[in-house]
Design a protein around this motif. Sequence first.
Motif, PDB file in Angstrom:
ATOM      1  N   TYR A 276      10.660   4.420   1.047  1.00  0.00           N
ATOM      2  CA  TYR A 276       9.456   3.907   1.708  1.00  0.00           C
ATOM      3  C   TYR A 276       8.802   2.826   0.851  1.00  0.00           C
ATOM      4  N   ILE A 277       8.686   3.073  -0.448  1.00  0.00           N
ATOM      5  CA  ILE A 277       8.097   2.076  -1.346  1.00  0.00           C
ATOM      6  C   ILE A 277       8.920   0.789  -1.311  1.00  0.00           C
ATOM      7  N   GLN A 278      10.233   0.919  -1.394  1.00  0.00           N
ATOM      8  CA  GLN A 278      11.096  -0.261  -1.375  1.00  0.00           C
ATOM      9  C   GLN A 278      10.912  -1.063  -0.088  1.00  0.00           C
ATOM     10  N   ASP A 279      10.831  -0.371   1.045  1.00  0.00           N
ATOM     11  CA  ASP A 279      10.666  -1.046   2.335  1.00  0.00           C
ATOM     12  C   ASP A 279       9.330  -1.785   2.410  1.00  0.00           C
ATOM     13  N   VAL A 280       8.260  -1.141   1.972  1.00  0.00           N
ATOM     14  CA  VAL A 280       6.932  -1.752   2.047  1.00  0.00           C
ATOM     15  C   VAL A 280       6.830  -2.962   1.121  1.00  0.00           C
ATOM     16  N   ILE A 281       7.325  -2.843  -0.103  1.00  0.00           N
ATOM     17  CA  ILE A 281       7.236  -3.946  -1.059  1.00  0.00           C
ATOM     18  C   ILE A 281       8.083  -5.133  -0.595  1.00  0.00           C
ATOM     19  N   LEU A 282       9.238  -4.868  -0.018  1.00  0.00           N
ATOM     20  CA  LEU A 282      10.068  -5.950   0.508  1.00  0.00           C
ATOM     21  C   LEU A 282       9.366  -6.634   1.671  1.00  0.00           C
ATOM     22  N   ASP A 283       8.763  -5.844   2.541  1.00  0.00           N
ATOM     23  CA  ASP A 283       8.083  -6.401   3.710  1.00  0.00           C
ATOM     24  C   ASP A 283       6.845  -7.215   3.322  1.00  0.00           C
ATOM     25  N   LYS A 284       6.050  -6.704   2.380  1.00  0.00           N
ATOM     26  CA  LYS A 284       4.786  -7.361   2.031  1.00  0.00           C
ATOM     27  C   LYS A 284       4.954  -8.520   1.064  1.00  0.00           C
ATOM     28  N   PHE A 285       5.874  -8.383   0.120  1.00  0.00           N
ATOM     29  CA  PHE A 285       5.963  -9.377  -0.952  1.00  0.00           C
ATOM     30  C   PHE A 285       7.334 -10.027  -1.081  1.00  0.00           C
ATOM     31  N   ASN A 286       8.280  -9.621  -0.242  1.00  0.00           N
ATOM     32  CA  ASN A 286       9.649 -10.130  -0.306  1.00  0.00           C
ATOM     33  C   ASN A 286      10.258  -9.925  -1.692  1.00  0.00           C
ATOM     34  N   VAL A 287       9.962  -8.776  -2.277  1.00  0.00           N
ATOM     35  CA  VAL A 287      10.493  -8.405  -3.589  1.00  0.00           C
ATOM     36  C   VAL A 287      11.330  -7.130  -3.423  1.00  0.00           C
ATOM     37  N   SER A 288      12.560  -7.182  -3.903  1.00  0.00           N
ATOM     38  CA  SER A 288      13.430  -6.009  -3.830  1.00  0.00           C
ATOM     39  C   SER A 288      13.271  -5.186  -5.106  1.00  0.00           C
ATOM     40  N   LEU A 289      12.899  -3.931  -4.943  1.00  0.00           N
ATOM     41  CA  LEU A 289      12.763  -3.031  -6.085  1.00  0.00           C
ATOM     42  C   LEU A 289      14.072  -2.264  -6.271  1.00  0.00           C
TER      43      LEU A 289
END
Length: 299
Positions: A276-289
Amino acid sequence: MTTQTIVQQFPNITILTNEPLSHYTYTKTGGPADFLAFPTSKEEVQSLINFCQKSGLEWICLGNASNLIVRDGGIKDVVIMLTQMKQVIVQDTTIIAESGAKLIDVTYDALKHDLTGLEFACGIPGSIGGAAYMNAGAYGGELADIFYSADVILEDGSIKTFYKEDMAFSYRHSIIQTLKGIVLSVTFHLEKGKHTAIKEKMDELTYLRESKQPLEYPSCGSVFKRPEGYFTGKLIQDAGLQGHMIGGAQISEKHAGFIVNINKATATDYITLIQYIQDVILDKFNVSLETEVRIIGRK
């Protein structure tokens, strides 16, 4: 392979059957190991691996199970834990530590002998073997800085010495991650220092760790690698995720880079929250964790 057969084969090695790995992981989650073995020497490790090879059994080494998540289905066949292999030898400015020794304990062995170079690791909870495996680091230092060599048992049961130039160290990476092998011991080269200066540095870093990290709850440590140009904790905070829970797993309210077990979390809770964290961060900031924690085992 029957329980009786493997236990009879190794009467001098503690081998537990159908053992919940939640008893050992730092998250206090994870399903059972079919067989959980605690060798006390490199010869016993070698014997276990050779036996698995001949018997068609899979095997995996967990070190001291600090920076990993074992899925709720547990792990098939043989799990090796090296917590009984913890001898540390100090010779002048050299430290030779068996893989199961705690990294924190080795930093205090260095302090006792007035050796400097390991202060950065005084708060890292993993084992020596795990630290070499992932090039553990904190506060501007990393294992590669003071690493000299490691004895590693390979998949075929042979033992090879890897020197620093062989390790392909980079951020949270070593060549051991691309091999199926077990670090048996590590040799460090340090420098003579002043006891008071070493202790002051360790006290300072210990204070920083205790004041910033959620040590009061079970966790797997830092969950994600630091993406280039960003700080993971700040990304998670800026996304409004700090404190978010799935099941009993929570993004720590003290440090957003940690996921803590606050209410009987399962490994599935952890993994679902990570995704979930990975999906949200990718969606909001275009950053892959990318995860720093290892996720292993049966679903």
